[in-house]
Motif scaffolding. Structure first.
Motif, short mmCIF file in Angstrom:
data_model
loop_
_atom_site.label_atom_id
_atom_site.label_comp_id
_atom_site.label_asym_id
_atom_site.label_seq_id
_atom_site.Cartn_x
_atom_site.Cartn_y
_atom_site.Cartn_z
N ARG A 68 0.82 -1.22 0.00
CA ARG A 68 0.00 0.00 0.00
C ARG A 68 0.86 1.28 0.00
NH1 ARG A 68 -3.96 -3.62 -0.79
NH2 ARG A 68 -5.12 -4.30 1.04
N THR A 69 1.86 1.33 0.86
CA THR A 69 2.61 2.58 1.05
C THR A 69 3.35 2.99 -0.22
OG1 THR A 69 2.89 2.03 3.39
CG2 THR A 69 4.30 3.77 2.49
N ARG A 70 3.91 2.03 -0.95
CA ARG A 70 4.64 2.37 -2.18
C ARG A 70 3.72 3.01 -3.21
NH1 ARG A 70 6.60 -2.71 -0.71
NH2 ARG A 70 8.76 -2.66 0.03
N VAL A 71 2.51 2.48 -3.33
CA VAL A 71 1.54 3.04 -4.28
C VAL A 71 1.09 4.42 -3.81
CG1 VAL A 71 -0.73 2.71 -5.34
CG2 VAL A 71 0.79 0.76 -5.04
N ILE A 72 0.95 4.61 -2.51
CA ILE A 72 0.57 5.92 -1.96
C ILE A 72 1.63 6.97 -2.29
CG2 ILE A 72 0.31 7.21 0.20
CD1 ILE A 72 -1.19 4.73 1.30
N ILE A 73 2.91 6.63 -2.13
CA ILE A 73 4.00 7.56 -2.45
C ILE A 73 3.95 7.94 -3.93
CG2 ILE A 73 6.51 7.85 -2.61
CD1 ILE A 73 6.70 6.02 -0.13
N MET A 77 3.35 11.81 -5.56
CA MET A 77 4.24 12.45 -6.53
C MET A 77 3.47 12.86 -7.79
SD MET A 77 6.90 12.63 -4.80
CE MET A 77 7.85 13.47 -6.08
N ILE A 78 2.53 12.04 -8.20
CA ILE A 78 1.70 12.37 -9.37
C ILE A 78 0.84 13.59 -9.07
CG2 ILE A 78 -0.19 11.55 -10.83
CD1 ILE A 78 1.00 8.72 -10.54
N GLU A 79 0.29 13.66 -7.85
CA GLU A 79 -0.53 14.82 -7.47
C GLU A 79 0.29 16.11 -7.46
OE1 GLU A 79 -3.92 16.96 -6.50
OE2 GLU A 79 -3.74 14.90 -7.19
N ALA A 103 -6.59 12.38 -11.25
CA ALA A 103 -7.36 11.13 -11.15
C ALA A 103 -6.48 9.97 -10.72
CB ALA A 103 -8.01 10.83 -12.50
N VAL A 104 -5.32 9.83 -11.35
CA VAL A 104 -4.41 8.74 -11.02
C VAL A 104 -3.94 8.88 -9.57
CG1 VAL A 104 -2.25 7.60 -11.62
CG2 VAL A 104 -3.68 8.58 -13.43
N ALA A 105 -3.69 10.12 -9.15
CA ALA A 105 -3.23 10.37 -7.79
C ALA A 105 -4.29 10.01 -6.76
CB ALA A 105 -2.83 11.83 -7.63
N VAL A 106 -5.53 10.40 -7.01
CA VAL A 106 -6.63 10.08 -6.09
C VAL A 106 -6.78 8.57 -5.96
CG1 VAL A 106 -9.14 10.16 -5.80
CG2 VAL A 106 -7.89 12.24 -6.38
N ALA A 107 -6.70 7.86 -7.09
CA ALA A 107 -6.79 6.39 -7.06
C ALA A 107 -5.63 5.79 -6.28
CB ALA A 107 -6.81 5.84 -8.49
N GLY A 108 -4.45 6.38 -6.42
CA GLY A 108 -3.26 5.83 -5.78
C GLY A 108 -3.13 6.16 -4.30
N VAL A 109 -3.77 7.23 -3.85
CA VAL A 109 -3.64 7.63 -2.44
C VAL A 109 -4.92 7.37 -1.66
CG1 VAL A 109 -3.10 9.50 -0.84
CG2 VAL A 109 -1.94 9.39 -3.06
N THR A 110 -5.99 8.02 -2.04
CA THR A 110 -7.24 7.93 -1.26
C THR A 110 -7.77 6.50 -1.19
OG1 THR A 110 -7.81 10.19 -1.91
CG2 THR A 110 -9.57 8.83 -1.01
N LEU A 111 -7.88 5.84 -2.34
CA LEU A 111 -8.45 4.50 -2.35
C LEU A 111 -7.53 3.48 -1.69
CD1 LEU A 111 -10.00 4.34 -5.94
CD2 LEU A 111 -11.09 4.93 -3.79
N LEU A 163 0.16 25.97 -1.88
CA LEU A 163 0.17 25.41 -0.54
C LEU A 163 0.00 23.89 -0.59
CD1 LEU A 163 0.19 25.67 2.53
CD2 LEU A 163 -2.27 26.18 2.44
N ALA A 164 -0.90 23.40 -1.44
CA ALA A 164 -1.12 21.96 -1.57
C ALA A 164 0.15 21.25 -2.03
CB ALA A 164 -2.26 21.68 -2.55
N ALA A 165 0.86 21.81 -2.99
CA ALA A 165 2.08 21.20 -3.52
C ALA A 165 3.16 21.10 -2.45
CB ALA A 165 2.59 22.00 -4.71
N VAL A 166 3.32 22.15 -1.64
CA VAL A 166 4.33 22.16 -0.57
C VAL A 166 4.03 21.09 0.48
CG1 VAL A 166 5.30 23.52 1.33
CG2 VAL A 166 4.96 24.58 -0.92
N LEU A 167 2.78 21.00 0.91
CA LEU A 167 2.39 20.02 1.92
C LEU A 167 2.55 18.58 1.41
CD1 LEU A 167 -0.85 21.71 3.36
CD2 LEU A 167 1.39 21.54 4.47
N LEU A 168 2.19 18.35 0.16
CA LEU A 168 2.31 17.01 -0.42
C LEU A 168 3.77 16.60 -0.59
CD1 LEU A 168 -0.54 17.17 -3.08
CD2 LEU A 168 -0.50 15.74 -1.03
N LEU A 169 4.62 17.54 -0.95
CA LEU A 169 6.04 17.24 -1.10
C LEU A 169 6.64 16.81 0.24
CD1 LEU A 169 8.27 17.21 -3.24
CD2 LEU A 169 8.84 19.55 -2.57
N ALA A 170 6.26 17.50 1.30
CA ALA A 170 6.74 17.14 2.65
C ALA A 170 6.26 15.74 3.04
CB ALA A 170 6.25 18.18 3.66
#
Length: 394
Positions: A68-73, A77-79, A103-111, A163-170
């Motif tokens: 799960r974690t690898r797909v989330i990362i 990065m896609i987001e 879309a790809v990011a939402v599938a890879g993280v949220t789901l 702001l979203a990009a900075v938080l996601l990068l962290a």
């Protein structure tokens, strides 16, 4: 219950949800501001559900295969790439590519985070603890639109994206340093979309969930694109007021811990259908008013239905997914099917608004949910309508 994994996945989902909801109040006015009409704006937004149709089953299977974690990362990065395109976007093509990456990011993280959360739970109290996780996650979803609207009004329209990009990068760096290197090869079956959908639709209650998912997700254009446009263009209010409206729509989602315990008590499908009913009823009533304060009140009750539907539907599917040891695949396949409703709705919602009005779109979606509930009810037998203890006795 595995507390460490449960809280870790919930935290990831909470921060990611906050980031993507930051730009919700400004996205549709921002896209339309590029010189598009209502129909063209809806077409650009249709890219996201179309991409999710193909990407979510793949991401779900990958999560089952490589972790799960690898797909989330990967999804994070896609987001971040999508955020960069939003920031640089000066024409509809860049925004369209950003929507695809979104879309790809939402599938890879949220789901995938959802599947990770459900992995940590037992059947006995799945609804209750899944509800707590959804409640915490939706704190981000209800706070972020207000923050995003204020940032856009006080600073500049692209501030929420930055702001979203900075938080996601962290978040990506934090997870990367805590995850071991991949040693397992990706199974080619992860990219076989047809087989995954066949597995999902071979299970009777999941056919009912497919129908409900399609009609509920068909409301996305109305709520995420045309409601903000209605508030900005028709009522003449600012982005802050859009954020407040989305806050009212989402605030009752923080009580999903309570609604989750109710579906442990009264049955997953019963609460799922009840949530759909409430959502449809107040969506219909939304088409009858033009007063902002009354819109907020109706959105509050509509959001309550959405919250009940959300936690009940996911726990019902998670019960089934865990039994066949394909939870990631079930989650991904469901989202793929549900987003078909969203995609088709985006194609036609712009036309409905252009020819008729936003109010007619609200009314149409409410009737569509009612029809979906009627069809879905035939796929839920007593073992899904009733809680397990009652079902065993009957």
């Amino acid at each position: 219950m595995h507390y460490r994994e449960y809280f870790r996945a919930t935290g990831i989902n909470m921060l990611f949800t906050f980031c993507i909801f930051l730009y919700y109040p400004i996205l549709s006015p921002f896209v339309k501001g590029l010189g598009l009409d209502d129909f063209q704006t809806a077409l650009v937004f249709s890219i996201l559900p179309l991409a999710i149709i193909f990407s979510s089953p793949i991401m779900g299977r990958l999560a089952d295969d490589i972790g799960r974690t690898r797909v989330i990362i990967l999804g994070i990065m896609i987001e971040i790439s999508a955020m960069a395109l939003y920031i640089l976007g000066s024409n509809w093509l860049l925004i369209a590519i950003a929507r695809f990456l979104d879309a790809v990011a939402v599938a890879g993280v949220t789901l995938v985070a959802l599947a990770k959360i459900e992995d940590a739970l037992s059947d006995k109290e799945r609804g209750k603890y899944a509800g707590w996780s959804f409640s915490l996650t939706h704190i981000g979803a209800v706070v972020a639109p207000v923050v995003g609207g204020i940032l856009a009004d006080k600073l500049f329209i692209r501030a929420p994206f930055i702001l979203a990009a900075v938080l996601l990068l962290a978040l990506a760096f934090f997870l990367a340093f805590r995850t071991r290197k991949l040693s397992k090869k990706v199974d080619k079956r992860a990219f076989n979309l047809v087989d995954e959908l066949k597995t999902f639709l071979s299970i009777k209650p999941l056919k009912g969930m497919a129908v409900l998912g399609i009609v509920m997700h068909a409301t996305n254009p109305a709520m995420l694109v045309f409601l903000p446009l209605y508030i900005v263009e028709r009522l003449g209010l600012s982005y802050t007021y859009v954020g407040i409206a989305l806050f009212f729509l989402g605030i009752t989602h923080v009580f999903q811990f309570y609604f989750g315990s109710l579906n442990d008590k009264f049955g997953r499908a019963t609460m799922t259908l009840f949530g759909c009913f409430l959502f449809a009823l107040f969506l219909f009533l939304l088409s009858t008013t033009h007063a902002y304060w009354l819109i907020l009140l109706l959105l509050l009750f509509q959001g309550t239905g959405g919250a009940i539907w959300n936690v009940s539907a996911w726990t019902l599917m998670s019960d089934i997914g865990e039994k066949i040891n394909k939870e990631g695949e079930i989650v991904g396949s469901y989202m793929s099917i549900a987003k078909m409703g969203s995609f088709i709705s985006f194609l036609f919602s712009g036309l409905i608004v252009q020819v008729f009005s936003i109010e007619v779109l609200f009314m149409f979606n409410a009737f569509l949910i009612a029809i979906g509930m009627l069809i879905a009810s035939f796929y839920f037998d007593k073992h899904h309508i009733l809680p397990k203890k009652v079902a065993k006795l009957s």
